[in-house]
Write a protein that holds these residues in place. Sequence first.
Motif, short mmCIF file in Angstrom:
data_model
loop_
_atom_site.label_atom_id
_atom_site.label_comp_id
_atom_site.label_asym_id
_atom_site.label_seq_id
_atom_site.Cartn_x
_atom_site.Cartn_y
_atom_site.Cartn_z
N VAL A 60 0.85 -1.19 0.00
CA VAL A 60 0.00 0.00 0.00
C VAL A 60 0.89 1.24 0.00
O VAL A 60 1.79 1.37 0.81
N ARG A 61 0.60 2.13 -0.93
CA ARG A 61 1.46 3.31 -1.03
C ARG A 61 0.67 4.60 -0.87
O ARG A 61 -0.54 4.63 -1.04
N LEU A 62 1.42 5.62 -0.55
CA LEU A 62 0.83 6.88 -0.13
C LEU A 62 1.44 8.03 -0.92
O LEU A 62 2.64 8.02 -1.19
N VAL A 63 0.61 9.02 -1.28
CA VAL A 63 1.17 10.20 -1.94
C VAL A 63 0.52 11.45 -1.32
O VAL A 63 -0.61 11.40 -0.86
N TYR A 64 1.30 12.54 -1.31
CA TYR A 64 0.81 13.79 -0.71
C TYR A 64 0.31 14.75 -1.79
O TYR A 64 1.09 15.15 -2.67
N ALA A 65 -0.95 15.13 -1.68
CA ALA A 65 -1.51 16.14 -2.58
C ALA A 65 -1.37 17.49 -1.90
O ALA A 65 -2.29 17.97 -1.25
N ILE A 66 -0.17 18.04 -2.00
CA ILE A 66 0.06 19.32 -1.35
C ILE A 66 0.77 20.23 -2.34
O ILE A 66 1.44 19.76 -3.25
N ARG A 67 0.59 21.53 -2.13
CA ARG A 67 1.19 22.48 -3.05
C ARG A 67 2.70 22.23 -3.08
O ARG A 67 3.31 21.95 -2.07
N GLY A 68 3.28 22.32 -4.21
CA GLY A 68 4.71 22.06 -4.27
C GLY A 68 5.01 20.66 -4.79
O GLY A 68 6.08 20.40 -5.30
N ASN A 69 4.03 19.78 -4.64
CA ASN A 69 4.23 18.44 -5.17
C ASN A 69 3.70 18.44 -6.61
O ASN A 69 2.53 18.16 -6.86
N LYS A 70 4.57 18.79 -7.51
CA LYS A 70 4.13 18.98 -8.90
C LYS A 70 4.27 17.67 -9.68
O LYS A 70 5.33 17.06 -9.70
N LEU A 71 3.19 17.29 -10.34
CA LEU A 71 3.22 16.06 -11.14
C LEU A 71 3.15 16.43 -12.62
O LEU A 71 2.70 17.51 -12.98
N GLN A 72 3.60 15.47 -13.43
CA GLN A 72 3.55 15.72 -14.88
C GLN A 72 2.11 15.67 -15.37
O GLN A 72 1.33 14.81 -14.95
N ARG A 73 1.81 16.55 -16.27
CA ARG A 73 0.46 16.55 -16.86
C ARG A 73 0.14 15.20 -17.47
O ARG A 73 0.99 14.55 -18.04
N GLY A 74 -1.09 14.80 -17.32
CA GLY A 74 -1.54 13.58 -17.97
C GLY A 74 -1.24 12.31 -17.20
O GLY A 74 -1.72 11.23 -17.56
N MET A 75 -0.44 12.40 -16.14
CA MET A 75 -0.12 11.16 -15.42
C MET A 75 -1.28 10.70 -14.54
O MET A 75 -2.15 11.48 -14.18
N LYS A 76 -1.31 9.40 -14.25
CA LYS A 76 -2.33 8.85 -13.36
C LYS A 76 -1.62 8.32 -12.12
O LYS A 76 -0.64 7.57 -12.24
N LEU A 77 -2.12 8.67 -10.98
CA LEU A 77 -1.47 8.20 -9.75
C LEU A 77 -1.67 6.71 -9.57
O LEU A 77 -2.73 6.16 -9.90
N GLN A 78 -0.64 6.06 -9.00
CA GLN A 78 -0.74 4.61 -8.75
C GLN A 78 -0.91 4.31 -7.26
O GLN A 78 -1.24 3.21 -6.88
N GLU A 79 -0.63 5.34 -6.43
CA GLU A 79 -0.73 5.14 -4.98
C GLU A 79 -2.19 4.96 -4.58
O GLU A 79 -3.07 5.60 -5.14
N GLN A 80 -2.40 4.12 -3.59
CA GLN A 80 -3.78 3.81 -3.18
C GLN A 80 -4.35 4.87 -2.24
O GLN A 80 -5.56 5.05 -2.14
N ILE A 81 -3.46 5.54 -1.49
CA ILE A 81 -3.95 6.54 -0.53
C ILE A 81 -3.39 7.91 -0.89
O ILE A 81 -2.18 8.04 -1.13
N VAL A 82 -4.25 8.90 -0.95
CA VAL A 82 -3.80 10.26 -1.22
C VAL A 82 -4.18 11.13 -0.03
O VAL A 82 -5.34 11.13 0.39
N ILE A 83 -3.21 11.82 0.50
CA ILE A 83 -3.51 12.70 1.62
C ILE A 83 -3.02 14.10 1.29
O ILE A 83 -1.93 14.27 0.75
N GLY A 84 -3.87 15.10 1.56
CA GLY A 84 -3.45 16.45 1.20
C GLY A 84 -4.41 17.52 1.64
O GLY A 84 -5.33 17.27 2.43
N THR A 85 -4.15 18.70 1.13
CA THR A 85 -5.00 19.85 1.47
C THR A 85 -6.10 19.99 0.40
O THR A 85 -5.93 19.52 -0.73
N PRO A 86 -7.20 20.64 0.75
CA PRO A 86 -8.38 20.60 -0.14
C PRO A 86 -8.14 21.18 -1.54
O PRO A 86 -8.61 20.61 -2.52
N GLY A 87 -7.39 22.29 -1.62
CA GLY A 87 -7.19 22.93 -2.93
C GLY A 87 -6.48 22.01 -3.91
O GLY A 87 -6.94 21.78 -5.04
N THR A 88 -5.36 21.47 -3.48
CA THR A 88 -4.56 20.61 -4.36
C THR A 88 -5.34 19.32 -4.66
O THR A 88 -5.34 18.83 -5.80
N MET A 89 -5.99 18.80 -3.64
CA MET A 89 -6.77 17.57 -3.83
C MET A 89 -7.85 17.79 -4.90
O MET A 89 -8.05 16.96 -5.78
#
Length: 472
Positions: free
Chosen positions: A185-214
Motif C-alpha cells: 500500500v502506497r501513499l502520496v501527498y496532494a500538497i502544493r509544491g508536489n508537482k506532477l507531470q500533466r496527464g499522469m495517473k497516480l498509482q498510490e492507493q492513498i492520497v492525503i493532502g490539502t483541499p485545494g490541491t486535492m
Amino acid sequence: MATDSWAQAVDEQEAAAESIGSLQIKEKPEENGKCADNSQKTSDPKKDKAAQSLLNKLIRNNLVNNTNQVEVLQKDPNSPLYSVKSFEELRLKPQLLQGVYGMGFNRPSKIQETALPMMLAEPPQNLIAQSQSGTGKTAAFVLAMLSHVDPNNKYPQCLCVSPTYELALQTGKVIEQMGKHYPEVRLVYAIRGNKLQRGMKLQEQIVIGTPGTMLDWCGKFKFIDPKKIKVFVLDEADVMIATQGHQDQSIRIQRMLPKNCQMLLFSATFEESVWNFAQRIVPDPNIIKLKREEETLDTIKQYYVLCNSREEKFQALCNIYGAITIAQAMIFCHTRKTAGWLAGELSREGHQVALLSGEMQVEQRAAVIDRFRDGKEKVLVTTNVCARGIDVEQVSVVINFDLPVDKDGNPDNETYLHRIGRTGRFGKRGLAINMVDSRMSMNILNRIQEHFSKKIEKLDTDDLDEIEKIAS
Ligand code: ADP
C-alpha cells in the motif's frame, strides 16, 4: 508582601482610590496593548487552531485519558451497536494488526471501540465523530483506510483531506507507521509544491493532502479518478471550516465521489458551524461524540498574594520557592514581554526555566514542552495562548503571575479553570497561586471567585510558616 498602601487597603476591604489609582495604571496599558500575546494581535483563528492542533500532534505521544461515555447516534437505530474491546475482534489483516501492536497500542481507545466497527462494517457506514484531540481519531481512520484499500489495484482508493500541509504530513506519518508491514500500500501527498507531470495517473492507493490541491488533482489535472474512491476522510473539520475556501473545495471534492463512497468526518469540537458543514459532507451519518473530561477546581487549593508591582510579584514568587519544594510549576503571564522578563529573573536566581512564547515556531514550542515534560526544566513560564491544551501531569503548582482576562479586560473564567484544573488531575491535589497587583486585578479575582463559588484564600508570602502550611 501585603505591607504597603494599596495592598493594605484591599486587605481592609477599602478602596483607597488615590494610592491605588497611581499604580494600577502604570504597567497595564502597555502590557495590554503593546506586546500582547499572539492571540490578541496577529490573531488568525484558522492559523491559531491549526497551530494548536499541530502542537498537540508534535508533543503528545500518549492517549488522552477520558472517562466519559461515548454518545452514539446511529443512522439505523434498529441495527445492533457493536463495540470492540480488542483489535483482534476487528479481524484486521495480519499486517495491520502487526502495525497496530508495533505502535504500542494494546487495545482500542474509547472512541475507537465504537468508531472502528462502524468504519470497518460491510457495507461501509458513514461516520461523523467528535472528540478532543489525543483521543485516537487519526489512528482510527488511518486503520480504516488501510483496511479498505486493495493493494492489487494501482490507483487511488482513499482520499484524506487535512486543513494544512503540516497536519497532512503528520497524518501521513501515522499511515506509514501503521502500514509498515503492508508495503504494497502506497501513499502520496496532494500538497502544493508536489508537482506532477500533466496527464499522469497516480498509482498510490492513498492520497492525503490539502483541499485545494486535492480538488485540482481530482478535477483540473485528473491525476485521480474520483469515481474509484472508496473512502473519503475529512480530518480536523473545525479547523477546516475556519477557511471558507476549504469548505467549498471539500464539498466540491465530495460531489465528485461515487454515492457508495464511505464518508468519514472528524472534529475536535462541534459547534453549530462544524455540524452544518459535517452534514453537507456526510450523508446518512452515524454520529459519535466523546465529551471532554470535565475540569474541576474541587481538588485544588487556591490562594492569592497581594503585591504592588511586578518586582514584588517576583519577590513573592521567590519567597514561595524558598519555603516549599515545588516539583514543577507553570507560570502564566499576560504578555510575552513579562514572560521573557520573568524567565530571565528566575534564571538569574538559579532556576532551570523553560520559556514558551508566541513568536516561537510550533516545532520550537513542541521541543520546549517536551523538555519540560521530561523534567529537564522545573519551571515553565508561558503566555496563555502557547500553553493551551498542554497536559503536564507532573505540574503541582500553577501560578498566575497575571490573572487571565479577555480582550475587554473581563475575567476569563474558562482559561482560569483550564490553567488551574490541570494540576488536580487524576486524584492529585493541586495548588494555584494568583498574583494580584492592582485594584483592577483584585476585582478580577473576586469575580473569578464568585463565578466558581470557591474561596480563594489570601496568602502572606512574607510569612514562611504560612507558605509551608499551604503545601502540607
Ligand atoms: P487524535 O486524532 O484524536 O488527536 P491520535 O489518533 O493522534 O488522536 O492519538 C493520540 C495519541 O494516542 C497518538 O500518539 C497515538 O499514537 C496514540 N494512540 C491512538 N490510539 C491508541 C490506542 N488504541 N492505544 C494507545 N495509544 C493510542
